[in-house]
Write an enzyme that holds these catalytic residues in place. Structure first.
Site, PDB file in Angstrom:
ATOM      1  N   SER A   3      11.437 -35.742  28.757  1.00  0.00           N
ATOM      2  CA  SER A   3      10.490 -35.508  29.855  1.00  0.00           C
ATOM      3  C   SER A   3      10.340 -34.011  30.052  1.00  0.00           C
ATOM      4  CB  SER A   3      11.026 -36.126  31.144  1.00  0.00           C
ATOM      5  OG  SER A   3      12.040 -35.300  31.698  1.00  0.00           O
ATOM      6  N   ASP A   4       9.360 -33.602  30.827  1.00  0.00           N
ATOM      7  CA  ASP A   4       9.348 -32.216  31.280  1.00  0.00           C
ATOM      8  C   ASP A   4      10.260 -32.120  32.515  1.00  0.00           C
ATOM      9  OD1 ASP A   4       8.880 -29.532  31.548  1.00  0.00           O
ATOM     10  OD2 ASP A   4       6.708 -29.670  31.447  1.00  0.00           O
ATOM     11  N   TYR A   5      10.416 -30.926  32.991  1.00  0.00           N
ATOM     12  CA  TYR A   5      11.341 -30.589  34.083  1.00  0.00           C
ATOM     13  C   TYR A   5      11.095 -31.471  35.317  1.00  0.00           C
ATOM     14  CZ  TYR A   5      14.350 -26.849  36.044  1.00  0.00           C
ATOM     15  OH  TYR A   5      15.376 -26.100  36.561  1.00  0.00           O
ATOM     16  N   THR A   6      11.979 -32.383  35.583  1.00  0.00           N
ATOM     17  CA  THR A   6      11.903 -33.328  36.711  1.00  0.00           C
ATOM     18  C   THR A   6      10.621 -34.177  36.738  1.00  0.00           C
ATOM     19  OG1 THR A   6      11.020 -31.673  38.286  1.00  0.00           O
ATOM     20  CG2 THR A   6      13.413 -31.939  38.238  1.00  0.00           C
TER      21      THR A   6
END
Ligand code: NOJ
Length: 741
Positions: free
Chosen positions: A268-271
């Site tokens: 995933s991307d950051y959060t």
């Protein structure tokens, strides 16, 4: 084990055996990617208690940790303190060079030089792996047609064909032939998908797009990276058809794995998993389940997987097999990187000194920068300058070390960058150079505060704007020529750096107007992370050299071009609008049923206030010399499905300098079942010609170049007539036709 989602593939016995020994908790731990902070956090959260989590087997990878000693510490915790001794993947954002920072990707793309781009990525991989990192969050291949979006700086611009070629060169450069070699790294193509089409150019915003546009215009670069064997994929923040990418099963499983045959792992991307709660898709347990089921394997920073997946298994919402599948993919990546054979294979404490920031690497960074510059105008042939000239070097970016590297260079050190003032002195030691700042990048302190999040990029001077201007004019009036270095500070573009006004800030406009009013010849060196709206400056009798943010060797490279040691050859990879009202503007747009004639006519597709044409078209870029195209030929007038066709043209250097030119081929499909774009880039070649030299350049249109995704998403070429255009930019006029039977 067979695959739950994709086609079944060859399994790796070592990974299989390991999986058999793992508990559910241990498997979930492998899906967790953390950052201990210290680097640049791109979200509100930074991971806590990282060490104890690693010891508890709750971490599969880390980013933001670098250097053999530090990485060794982390790796030792994983290997010595966990039951199964599984090493960590160590990632990083190595976007445009590791420590030897080279031009921002938008600049690099302007070189149109695939071998050079591959070499750049190779250098970045060598340096990053020397520092213990074996996984790179690059290439960023998001097509964008919106220069308001700050992240346009991080990609290759607007075109899917060029973007696909660049994606492949970068993947090849990072990954090399053997992923377990200590100087190659796993690439991660991002951000899948369509992130560059955020509504209104605002970062993290929604995307809504037809399948036709998606397949034909936005997806090709991601697919090209997959075809080149990219080891991992990062999801984007935006939604696609109403489902955020990180939870989008159609995207991550049907398309990516089943149709494209991707067999690496997805992070995933950051959060971005957690952010699906804000997107309105349920609580953290719901969205984590959604992500896992969609085909996401690793959760960056948010810990939704870590904290909820076990519960979801217990409640029967997901199966352990689904977790095993994701874990298998993460472990396979570690296996490919050679970490099971030797968790410390990237940790040779002698390497950093020998392999990072070497003279050869800096020389390559300098070369890359010179190739990225685009000459937009050269009134009175002001450029190149004589090396003995009396020069007034003016502007807030002329001696601003903090602004040379460009956005998203977290591993680079701005203190090592060469300023333009220094570069001029290095390259033209006999020139007389007087420097003045002349203006602030912006006088607006609030704006400066927002831009200065990673350090002082905009420094509002203690002196008044009037006194700075006076100093500059005194110097200018005393010089033979003025060089004005203007534009954007590095963090005026990049992530979360969208702008609705993309012109040169007012403080600098005032300066340039006053400098031009002196009557001295003026060369503007324009620095920015995006196309700027510079209609007013273009009207002025000046030279304009676009240099993006050139990296560590900025000043030397700019001096190389300004003083004529290298003749600029860069070509724009994103269309430059006249004003923001024209956005989105790009060369392959549709013609419409009411195309606007050159002269204004009511009831045609036009604007009342500006023409439809851009300020600079895609592919545009001047040279100190001139190139003449003639004798366009096709190898056939008619071809059958599956046949290729050769296109050749004669090109002559008719000016007074040696130079390089990017020969560009555009194709127009005249009739088809879905409305065709005006023209599409379908070939290019960069050639060097000595002054007076003439060459014949041949490009081949292969069957896929004639194909497009139709309304049922089939990739087809439809019979009919095609026009081929060849020349120096997307407005080129040399034309020939052929028919596909
Ligand atoms: C957020 C960015 O969108 C992404 O490109 C980057 O790789 C991660 N942060 C990690 O730094």
């Amino acid at each position: 084990m067979g695959s739950l989602f994709g086609q079944s593939k060859k399994t790796i016995p070592q990974v299989e055996q390991l999986l058999d020994k793992m508990t559910l908790e241990e498997k979930i731990g492998q899906l967790n990617l953390l950052t201990p902070g210290g680097g640049i956090a791109t979200g509100a959260v930074v991971s806590k208690n990282v060490e104890s989590k690693i010891k508890a087997g709750q971490v599969g990878g880390l980013f933001g940790v670098a250097g053999p000693e530090k990485v060794r510490l982390a790796q030792e915790i994983a290997v010595n303190h966990t039951r199964l001794k599984i090493p960590l993947l160590i990632g990083s954002d190595v976007i445009h060079g590791y420590k030897t920072t080279y031009p921002i990707p938008l600049g690099l793309s302007s070189s149109w030089d695939m071998d050079l781009i591959e070499e750049a990525a190779r250098m970045a991989a060598t340096e990053a792996t020397a520092d213990g990192i074996m996984w790179n969050f690059s290439p960023m291949v998001d097509v964008t047609r919106d220069p308001r979006w700050g992240r346009i700086a991080e990609g290759a611009g607007e075109d899917p064909y060029l973007g696909a070629a660049i994606a492949q060169s970068m993947v090849k450069g990072y990954q090399g032939q053997d992923l377990s070699a200590p100087n190659t790294m796993l690439a991660c193509v991002k951000h899948m998908a369509l992130y560059g089409a955020s509504e209104a150019g605002r970062d993290y915003h929604s995307v809504d797009m037809s399948k036709i546009k998606m397949f034909n215009q936005y997806l090709p670069p991601y697919k090209a990276a997959v075809d080149a064997g990219v080891a991992s994929v990062m999801t984007s923040f935006n939604d696609i058809d109403g489902v955020p990418a990180s939870g989008n099963k159609w995207l991550l499983t049907t398309l990516l794995r089943r149709q494209w045959g991707f067999d690496g792992f997805v992070v995933s991307d950051y959060t971005s998993v957690n952010e699906m709660v804000d997107h309105g898709l349920g609580n953290l347990q719901d969205v984590s389940k959604l992500a896992l089921k969609a085909g996401l394997d690793m959760d960056m920073v948010g810990e939704g997987f870590l904290t909820t997946l076990q519960k979801s298994v217990e409640e029967g919402k997901i199966t352990e097999a689904e977790i095993t599948q994701a874990c298998q993919r993460v472990l396979e990546a570690k296996y490919k990187a050679g970490l099971f054979d030797d968790p410390y294979r990237y940790l040779d404490s002698k390497r950093p000194e020998k392999e990072i920031l070497t003279a050869e690497n800096r020389a390559l960074a300098r070369k890359l920068a010179t190739r990225s510059f685009v000459l937009l105008k050269n009134h009175y042939e002001i450029l190149p300058l004589q090396k003995e000239a009396k020069i007034a070097l003016i502007g807030p970016l002329a001696d601003s070390r903090n602004n040379m590297l460009g956005t998203w260079a977290p591993t680079g050190n701005p203190d090592l960058a060469v300023t333009i003032l220094e570069g001029f002195k290095n390259v033209a030691p006999y020139a007389s150079i007087q420097y003045a700042k002349g203006a602030n990048i912006s006088d607006n302190a609030d704006f400066a505060k927002k831009v200065n999040v990673f350090g002082p990029r905009i420094q509002v001077d203690e002196r008044s704007p009037e006194s700075m201007l006076k100093e500059a004019l005194d110097i200018a009036n005393n010089a033979d020529v003025v060089v004005a270095v203007l534009g954007e500070a590095t963090e005026m573009s990049g992530e979360a750096a969208s702008r609705t006004d993309i012109s040169i800030p007012k403080s600098q406009k005032k300066l340039i107007n006053a400098l031009v009013a002196t009557g001295k010849p003026v060369a503007i060196i324009l620095m920015s992370g995006r196309p700027l709206t510079i209609s007013e400056e273009l009207e002025m009798p000046v030279a304009l050299l676009q240099v993006w943010h050139p990296g560590i060797e900025a000043g030397n490279a700019i001096a190389d071009v300004v003083f004529g040691d290298y003749n600029p050859s860069g070509k724009l990879t994103a269309t430059w609008p006249r004003n923001v009202g024209q956005i989105p503007i790009y060369h392959s747009s549709k013609i419409t049923g009411r195309p606007a004639p050159e002269k204004f006519e009511k009831f045609t597709s036009n604007y009342l206030d500006v023409p439809n044409t851009p300020l600079f078209p895609f592919g545009f870029g001047l040279s100190y010399t001139a190139f003449e195209y003639s004798d366009l030929k096709l190898s056939k007038k008619e071809i059958a499905q599956g046949e290729s066709i050769e296109v050749s043209v004669t090109i002559k250097n008719t000016g007074n300098f040696h130079g390089e030119e990017v020969v560009q081929l555009y194709l127009k499909d005249l009739v088809r079942s879905i409305t065709p774009p005006n023209r599409q880039l379908k070939g290019f070649k960069k050639v060097f010609l000595k002054k007076g030299e003439q060459k014949t350049v041949t490009l081949t249109l292969v069957p896929n170049d004639l194909k497009f995704y139709n309304s049922t998403s089939e990739f087809v070429a439809e019979p009919g007539e095609f026009e081929v255009y060849l020349g120096t930019d997307s407005n080129c006029t040399l034309k020939k036709c052929f028919t596909l039977k």
